[in-house]
Design an enzyme around this catalytic site. Structure first.
Site, PDB file in Angstrom:
ATOM      1  N   MET A 187     -12.016  -5.659   4.026  1.00  0.00           N
ATOM      2  CA  MET A 187     -11.205  -4.890   4.959  1.00  0.00           C
ATOM      3  C   MET A 187     -11.052  -5.683   6.255  1.00  0.00           C
ATOM      4  O   MET A 187     -12.042  -6.168   6.814  1.00  0.00           O
ATOM      5  CB  MET A 187     -11.860  -3.539   5.247  1.00  0.00           C
ATOM      6  CG  MET A 187     -11.938  -2.600   4.052  1.00  0.00           C
ATOM      7  SD  MET A 187     -10.323  -2.188   3.358  1.00  0.00           S
ATOM      8  CE  MET A 187      -9.515  -1.389   4.764  1.00  0.00           C
ATOM      9  N   GLY A 211      -9.735   3.864   6.430  1.00  0.00           N
ATOM     10  CA  GLY A 211      -9.478   5.253   6.778  1.00  0.00           C
ATOM     11  C   GLY A 211      -8.084   5.564   7.261  1.00  0.00           C
ATOM     12  O   GLY A 211      -7.574   6.652   7.016  1.00  0.00           O
ATOM     13  N   ASP A 268      -7.162  -6.379   3.204  1.00  0.00           N
ATOM     14  CA  ASP A 268      -6.454  -5.119   3.454  1.00  0.00           C
ATOM     15  C   ASP A 268      -6.603  -4.718   4.911  1.00  0.00           C
ATOM     16  O   ASP A 268      -7.714  -4.506   5.397  1.00  0.00           O
ATOM     17  CB  ASP A 268      -7.046  -4.034   2.540  1.00  0.00           C
ATOM     18  CG  ASP A 268      -6.336  -2.694   2.659  1.00  0.00           C
ATOM     19  OD1 ASP A 268      -5.398  -2.571   3.472  1.00  0.00           O
ATOM     20  OD2 ASP A 268      -6.718  -1.770   1.928  1.00  0.00           O
ATOM     21  N   GLY A 269      -5.449  -4.601   5.595  1.00  0.00           N
ATOM     22  CA  GLY A 269      -5.453  -4.092   6.961  1.00  0.00           C
ATOM     23  C   GLY A 269      -4.775  -5.014   7.944  1.00  0.00           C
ATOM     24  O   GLY A 269      -5.252  -6.120   8.172  1.00  0.00           O
ATOM     25  N   MET A 315      -8.644   8.404  -0.428  1.00  0.00           N
ATOM     26  CA  MET A 315      -9.576   8.824   0.627  1.00  0.00           C
ATOM     27  C   MET A 315      -9.972  10.274   0.429  1.00  0.00           C
ATOM     28  O   MET A 315      -9.144  11.112   0.066  1.00  0.00           O
ATOM     29  CB  MET A 315      -8.921   8.670   1.998  1.00  0.00           C
ATOM     30  CG  MET A 315      -8.325   7.301   2.263  1.00  0.00           C
ATOM     31  SD  MET A 315      -7.537   7.258   3.891  1.00  0.00           S
ATOM     32  CE  MET A 315      -6.664   5.706   3.793  1.00  0.00           C
ATOM     33  N   GLY A 319       0.872  -2.483   4.060  1.00  0.00           N
ATOM     34  CA  GLY A 319       1.460  -1.155   4.039  1.00  0.00           C
ATOM     35  C   GLY A 319       2.629  -1.029   4.981  1.00  0.00           C
ATOM     36  O   GLY A 319       3.787  -1.124   4.589  1.00  0.00           O
ATOM     37  N   SER A 320       2.310  -0.836   6.261  1.00  0.00           N
ATOM     38  CA  SER A 320       3.344  -0.628   7.265  1.00  0.00           C
ATOM     39  C   SER A 320       4.319  -1.800   7.349  1.00  0.00           C
ATOM     40  O   SER A 320       5.527  -1.599   7.531  1.00  0.00           O
ATOM     41  CB  SER A 320       2.705  -0.408   8.644  1.00  0.00           C
ATOM     42  OG  SER A 320       1.833   0.698   8.620  1.00  0.00           O
ATOM     43  N   ASP A 328      -4.601   3.712  -1.951  1.00  0.00           N
ATOM     44  CA  ASP A 328      -5.741   4.048  -1.098  1.00  0.00           C
ATOM     45  C   ASP A 328      -6.151   5.487  -1.346  1.00  0.00           C
ATOM     46  O   ASP A 328      -5.423   6.421  -1.001  1.00  0.00           O
ATOM     47  CB  ASP A 328      -5.377   3.855   0.372  1.00  0.00           C
ATOM     48  CG  ASP A 328      -5.229   2.383   0.737  1.00  0.00           C
ATOM     49  OD1 ASP A 328      -6.186   1.629   0.535  1.00  0.00           O
ATOM     50  OD2 ASP A 328      -4.141   1.994   1.209  1.00  0.00           O
ATOM     51  N   SER A 362       0.837  -1.198   0.000  1.00  0.00           N
ATOM     52  CA  SER A 362       0.000   0.000   0.000  1.00  0.00           C
ATOM     53  C   SER A 362       0.872   1.248   0.000  1.00  0.00           C
ATOM     54  O   SER A 362       1.626   1.503   0.947  1.00  0.00           O
ATOM     55  CB  SER A 362      -0.913   0.008   1.225  1.00  0.00           C
ATOM     56  OG  SER A 362      -1.600   1.237   1.308  1.00  0.00           O
ATOM     57  N   HIS A 367      -8.100   1.680  -4.584  1.00  0.00           N
ATOM     58  CA  HIS A 367      -9.170   1.365  -3.626  1.00  0.00           C
ATOM     59  C   HIS A 367      -9.822   2.688  -3.223  1.00  0.00           C
ATOM     60  O   HIS A 367      -9.241   3.484  -2.490  1.00  0.00           O
ATOM     61  CB  HIS A 367      -8.550   0.632  -2.426  1.00  0.00           C
ATOM     62  CG  HIS A 367      -9.447   0.515  -1.242  1.00  0.00           C
ATOM     63  ND1 HIS A 367      -8.964   0.274   0.027  1.00  0.00           N
ATOM     64  CD2 HIS A 367     -10.798   0.581  -1.112  1.00  0.00           C
ATOM     65  CE1 HIS A 367      -9.965   0.209   0.877  1.00  0.00           C
ATOM     66  NE2 HIS A 367     -11.091   0.403   0.211  1.00  0.00           N
ATOM     67  N   MET A 398     -12.062   5.018  -1.273  1.00  0.00           N
ATOM     68  CA  MET A 398     -12.785   5.245  -0.022  1.00  0.00           C
ATOM     69  C   MET A 398     -13.378   6.639  -0.116  1.00  0.00           C
ATOM     70  O   MET A 398     -12.990   7.563   0.601  1.00  0.00           O
ATOM     71  CB  MET A 398     -11.835   5.097   1.169  1.00  0.00           C
ATOM     72  CG  MET A 398     -11.406   3.666   1.400  1.00  0.00           C
ATOM     73  SD  MET A 398     -10.052   3.501   2.592  1.00  0.00           S
ATOM     74  CE  MET A 398      -8.647   3.500   1.479  1.00  0.00           C
ATOM     75  N   HIS A 404      -0.974  -0.955  -4.568  1.00  0.00           N
ATOM     76  CA  HIS A 404      -2.272  -0.680  -3.954  1.00  0.00           C
ATOM     77  C   HIS A 404      -2.337   0.793  -3.598  1.00  0.00           C
ATOM     78  O   HIS A 404      -1.489   1.316  -2.860  1.00  0.00           O
ATOM     79  CB  HIS A 404      -2.486  -1.534  -2.706  1.00  0.00           C
ATOM     80  CG  HIS A 404      -3.877  -1.436  -2.158  1.00  0.00           C
ATOM     81  ND1 HIS A 404      -4.944  -2.123  -2.697  1.00  0.00           N
ATOM     82  CD2 HIS A 404      -4.379  -0.706  -1.134  1.00  0.00           C
ATOM     83  CE1 HIS A 404      -6.043  -1.837  -2.026  1.00  0.00           C
ATOM     84  NE2 HIS A 404      -5.728  -0.968  -1.077  1.00  0.00           N
TER      85      HIS A 404
END
Length: 216
Positions: A136, A141, A174-175, A35, A196-197, A33, A7, A64, A66, A31
């Site tokens: 998710m 968010g 995701d997440g 928002m 991501g992280s 995100d 991400s 993605h 949002m 990916h």
């Protein structure tokens, strides 16, 4: 084969070219995100960043959304090089089928997303209209959230339904995805892991991606 989709939200934007190259060399999908600060209480990045990445990306771009009224932006995302575009059922509701068809009309793969508090059965009526689904495993968010354990059962139920309908639809998750849970996620039916992280904030992003791919 399990695909890894780092991400970009977790990337170092002062050195974005370096992180883009990590995805090009070692992962499978970008990916993105997106928002809007309305559908979710956060704002990420928009078309200039997506277009810049697209110019040097060697792997597919998976956006993605949002955002509210996602159908308004489908053509624009296609024009900046996105090949996979997903949006939240909660944001489209009675325009879900229309939005899926619109995405496909621009030659992109269409994905449908739900948050952890939306019953996975909500996706069932749309399985014949999607190219992939995104569950998710945190609430949309913000990055860096803790993985929600009930996701395993949700993936398994969705996978069972997909197979019962004779379909071949990848399940993206995701997440809170990391090398620690990648194997278990694949075992219950996940085919694309968004991380991501655990990639971009790892001491060795290449090793983190390899660990997820090798289920260790």
């Amino acid at each position: 084969m399990l695909k890894i989709a780092p991400s970009i939200l977790a990337a170092d934007f002062l050195h974005l070219a370096d992180d883009v190259e990590i995805v090009n060399k070692y992962a499978d999908i970008f990916h993105l995100d997106i928002m809007d600060g309305t559908f979710v209480p956060n704002i990420s990045f928009g078309f200039p960043v997506v277009e810049a990445i697209s110019k040097v990306a060697e792997k597919p771009l998976d956006a993605h959304l949002m955002i509210v009224e996602p159908w308004k932006y489908v053509e624009r995302f296609a024009s900046v090089g996105v090949s996979m575009l997903s949006f939240h059922y909660e944001a489209a509701l009675d325009k879900t089928n229309e939005t899926l068809s619109l995405i496909r009309s621009f030659g992109m793969k269409a994905g449908l997303v739900i948050n952890p508090d939306v019953p996975v059965e909500t996706l069932f009526p749309y399985l014949g209209e999607v190219d992939y689904v995104l569950l998710m495993s945190v609430f949309a968010g913000f990055g860096g959230q803790k993985f929600i354990e009930s996701t395993y059962g949700r993936i398994a139920r969705l996978k069972e339904r997909i197979e019962s309908e004779g379909l071949d639809i990848p399940i993206e998750v995701d997440g809170g995805v990391s090398p620690a849970n990648a194997g278990a996620l694949e075992e219950v039916g996940a085919g694309i892991l968004v991380a991501g992280s655990s990639v971009f904030r790892a001491e060795d992003p290449e090793a983190a991606i390899k660990a997820m791919r090798q289920r260790i």
